[in-house]
Scaffold this motif. Structure first.
Motif, PDB file in Angstrom:
ATOM      1  N   PHE A  35       0.838  -1.191   0.000  1.00  0.00           N
ATOM      2  CA  PHE A  35       0.000   0.000   0.000  1.00  0.00           C
ATOM      3  C   PHE A  35       0.873   1.241   0.000  1.00  0.00           C
ATOM      4  O   PHE A  35       1.967   1.245   0.554  1.00  0.00           O
ATOM      5  N   SER A  36       0.348   2.312  -0.596  1.00  0.00           N
ATOM      6  CA  SER A  36       1.100   3.561  -0.683  1.00  0.00           C
ATOM      7  C   SER A  36       0.837   4.481   0.497  1.00  0.00           C
ATOM      8  O   SER A  36       1.523   5.474   0.667  1.00  0.00           O
ATOM      9  N   SER A  37      -0.162   4.158   1.314  1.00  0.00           N
ATOM     10  CA  SER A  37      -0.464   5.001   2.473  1.00  0.00           C
ATOM     11  C   SER A  37      -1.024   4.162   3.602  1.00  0.00           C
ATOM     12  O   SER A  37      -1.579   3.079   3.394  1.00  0.00           O
ATOM     13  N   GLY A  38      -0.876   4.704   4.800  1.00  0.00           N
ATOM     14  CA  GLY A  38      -1.428   4.036   5.969  1.00  0.00           C
ATOM     15  C   GLY A  38      -2.940   3.897   5.886  1.00  0.00           C
ATOM     16  O   GLY A  38      -3.502   2.884   6.278  1.00  0.00           O
ATOM     17  N   GLU A  39      -3.590   4.924   5.359  1.00  0.00           N
ATOM     18  CA  GLU A  39      -5.049   4.887   5.241  1.00  0.00           C
ATOM     19  C   GLU A  39      -5.495   3.706   4.393  1.00  0.00           C
ATOM     20  O   GLU A  39      -6.429   2.987   4.748  1.00  0.00           O
ATOM     21  N   GLU A  40      -4.835   3.509   3.224  1.00  0.00           N
ATOM     22  CA  GLU A  40      -5.173   2.381   2.351  1.00  0.00           C
ATOM     23  C   GLU A  40      -4.955   1.054   3.073  1.00  0.00           C
ATOM     24  O   GLU A  40      -5.765   0.135   2.971  1.00  0.00           O
ATOM     25  N   ALA A  41      -3.838   0.955   3.773  1.00  0.00           N
ATOM     26  CA  ALA A  41      -3.504  -0.285   4.470  1.00  0.00           C
ATOM     27  C   ALA A  41      -4.540  -0.627   5.532  1.00  0.00           C
ATOM     28  O   ALA A  41      -5.000  -1.766   5.631  1.00  0.00           O
ATOM     29  N   VAL A  42      -4.926   0.369   6.320  1.00  0.00           N
ATOM     30  CA  VAL A  42      -5.898   0.136   7.390  1.00  0.00           C
ATOM     31  C   VAL A  42      -7.239  -0.302   6.803  1.00  0.00           C
ATOM     32  O   VAL A  42      -7.889  -1.205   7.322  1.00  0.00           O
ATOM     33  N   ALA A  43      -7.630   0.312   5.684  1.00  0.00           N
ATOM     34  CA  ALA A  43      -8.915  -0.013   5.063  1.00  0.00           C
ATOM     35  C   ALA A  43      -8.961  -1.452   4.547  1.00  0.00           C
ATOM     36  O   ALA A  43     -10.018  -2.083   4.567  1.00  0.00           O
ATOM     37  N   ALA A  44      -7.831  -1.981   4.084  1.00  0.00           N
ATOM     38  CA  ALA A  44      -7.822  -3.308   3.446  1.00  0.00           C
ATOM     39  C   ALA A  44      -7.186  -4.407   4.289  1.00  0.00           C
ATOM     40  O   ALA A  44      -7.242  -5.577   3.917  1.00  0.00           O
ATOM     41  N   ALA A  45      -6.595  -4.056   5.410  1.00  0.00           N
ATOM     42  CA  ALA A  45      -5.781  -5.014   6.167  1.00  0.00           C
ATOM     43  C   ALA A  45      -6.552  -6.230   6.657  1.00  0.00           C
ATOM     44  O   ALA A  45      -6.086  -7.361   6.497  1.00  0.00           O
ATOM     45  N   GLU A  46      -7.698  -6.026   7.259  1.00  0.00           N
ATOM     46  CA  GLU A  46      -8.410  -7.168   7.839  1.00  0.00           C
ATOM     47  C   GLU A  46      -8.826  -8.182   6.783  1.00  0.00           C
ATOM     48  O   GLU A  46      -8.779  -9.384   7.032  1.00  0.00           O
ATOM     49  N   ALA A  47      -9.197  -7.716   5.594  1.00  0.00           N
ATOM     50  CA  ALA A  47      -9.584  -8.640   4.525  1.00  0.00           C
ATOM     51  C   ALA A  47      -8.398  -9.508   4.085  1.00  0.00           C
ATOM     52  O   ALA A  47      -8.572 -10.675   3.731  1.00  0.00           O
ATOM     53  N   PHE A  48      -7.196  -8.947   4.138  1.00  0.00           N
ATOM     54  CA  PHE A  48      -5.995  -9.686   3.739  1.00  0.00           C
ATOM     55  C   PHE A  48      -5.497 -10.602   4.861  1.00  0.00           C
ATOM     56  O   PHE A  48      -4.992 -11.684   4.610  1.00  0.00           O
ATOM     57  N   GLY A  49      -5.633 -10.174   6.094  1.00  0.00           N
ATOM     58  CA  GLY A  49      -5.205 -10.973   7.233  1.00  0.00           C
ATOM     59  C   GLY A  49      -3.701 -11.178   7.332  1.00  0.00           C
ATOM     60  O   GLY A  49      -3.236 -12.306   7.443  1.00  0.00           O
ATOM     61  N   PRO A  50      -2.917 -10.103   7.308  1.00  0.00           N
ATOM     62  CA  PRO A  50      -1.463 -10.263   7.363  1.00  0.00           C
ATOM     63  C   PRO A  50      -1.000 -10.830   8.703  1.00  0.00           C
ATOM     64  O   PRO A  50      -1.625 -10.600   9.731  1.00  0.00           O
ATOM     65  N   GLN A  51       0.106 -11.559   8.636  1.00  0.00           N
ATOM     66  CA  GLN A  51       0.721 -12.086   9.855  1.00  0.00           C
ATOM     67  C   GLN A  51       1.803 -11.142  10.372  1.00  0.00           C
ATOM     68  O   GLN A  51       2.143 -11.183  11.546  1.00  0.00           O
ATOM     69  N   LEU A  52       2.362 -10.333   9.470  1.00  0.00           N
ATOM     70  CA  LEU A  52       3.444  -9.429   9.837  1.00  0.00           C
ATOM     71  C   LEU A  52       3.264  -8.124   9.068  1.00  0.00           C
ATOM     72  O   LEU A  52       2.802  -8.128   7.922  1.00  0.00           O
ATOM     73  N   LEU A  53       3.636  -7.019   9.709  1.00  0.00           N
ATOM     74  CA  LEU A  53       3.506  -5.692   9.113  1.00  0.00           C
ATOM     75  C   LEU A  53       4.897  -5.126   8.862  1.00  0.00           C
ATOM     76  O   LEU A  53       5.741  -5.136   9.753  1.00  0.00           O
ATOM     77  N   LEU A  54       5.133  -4.635   7.652  1.00  0.00           N
ATOM     78  CA  LEU A  54       6.402  -4.005   7.283  1.00  0.00           C
ATOM     79  C   LEU A  54       6.086  -2.572   6.868  1.00  0.00           C
ATOM     80  O   LEU A  54       5.393  -2.351   5.874  1.00  0.00           O
ATOM     81  N   LEU A  55       6.553  -1.607   7.653  1.00  0.00           N
ATOM     82  CA  LEU A  55       6.108  -0.229   7.485  1.00  0.00           C
ATOM     83  C   LEU A  55       7.263   0.744   7.318  1.00  0.00           C
ATOM     84  O   LEU A  55       8.219   0.731   8.097  1.00  0.00           O
ATOM     85  N   ASP A  56       7.140   1.600   6.302  1.00  0.00           N
ATOM     86  CA  ASP A  56       8.064   2.713   6.152  1.00  0.00           C
ATOM     87  C   ASP A  56       7.794   3.667   7.314  1.00  0.00           C
ATOM     88  O   ASP A  56       6.653   3.810   7.754  1.00  0.00           O
ATOM     89  N   VAL A  57       8.836   4.315   7.812  1.00  0.00           N
ATOM     90  CA  VAL A  57       8.657   5.229   8.937  1.00  0.00           C
ATOM     91  C   VAL A  57       8.145   6.581   8.459  1.00  0.00           C
ATOM     92  O   VAL A  57       7.147   7.092   8.958  1.00  0.00           O
ATOM     93  N   MET A  58       8.834   7.181   7.480  1.00  0.00           N
ATOM     94  CA  MET A  58       8.485   8.536   7.051  1.00  0.00           C
ATOM     95  C   MET A  58       7.577   8.510   5.824  1.00  0.00           C
ATOM     96  O   MET A  58       8.017   8.145   4.735  1.00  0.00           O
TER      97      MET A  58
END
Length: 132
Positions: A35-58
């Motif tokens: 995902f290109s933004s946190g907002e997109e990730a939060v909106a789609a995360a539960e449907a995907f069910g990730p086991q691990l999160l890899l996040l850019d800081v800035m």
């Protein structure tokens, strides 16, 4: 302990997203959603069910720590380990990010040939999460 299969990653740089996607899916054999933004990730995360999160800081608008907090506020992701990617890997910043709840801070640039193995090692070190 289950094996790491699904990774959600967020980075605002399309070139980095493409590199992470290749590093984790093609080289690493993992199922990934980028995902290109946190907002997109939060909106789609539960449907995907990730086991691990890899996040850019800035990132603009919603930075990595804010994204991690929002993702971990979702019941299904509360126990998912979060790993930060940053170019600023100095002591105080690493300590700050770990204090916010990250399990590891990886530096940019990263090695695309070993990124999936690094995440699998982190997954094992953290007990494979308790979700999944």
């Amino acid at each position: 302990m289950s094996e790491l299969e699904r990774v959600l990653f967020v980075d605002d740089d399309p070139a980095i997203r493409d590199l992470i996607d290749v590093a984790l899916s093609t080289v690493g054999g993992l199922s990934v959603r980028g995902f290109s933004s946190g907002e997109e990730a939060v909106a789609a995360a539960e449907a995907f069910g990730p086991q691990l999160l890899l996040l850019d800081v800035m990132m603009p608008d919603m930075d990595g720590p804010m994204t991690m907090s929002a993702l971990k506020s979702l019941d299904s992701l509360a126990s998912a380990p979060a790993v930060f990617l940053t170019a600023k890997v100095h002591g105080k910043e690493v300590d700050r990010l770990m204090g916010l709840g990250a399990v590891k801070v990886l530096s940019k640039p990263f090695d695309p040939m070993t990124l999936a193995d690094e995440l699998r090692a982190i997954w094992s070190e953290t007990g494979g999460g308790t979700a999944g």
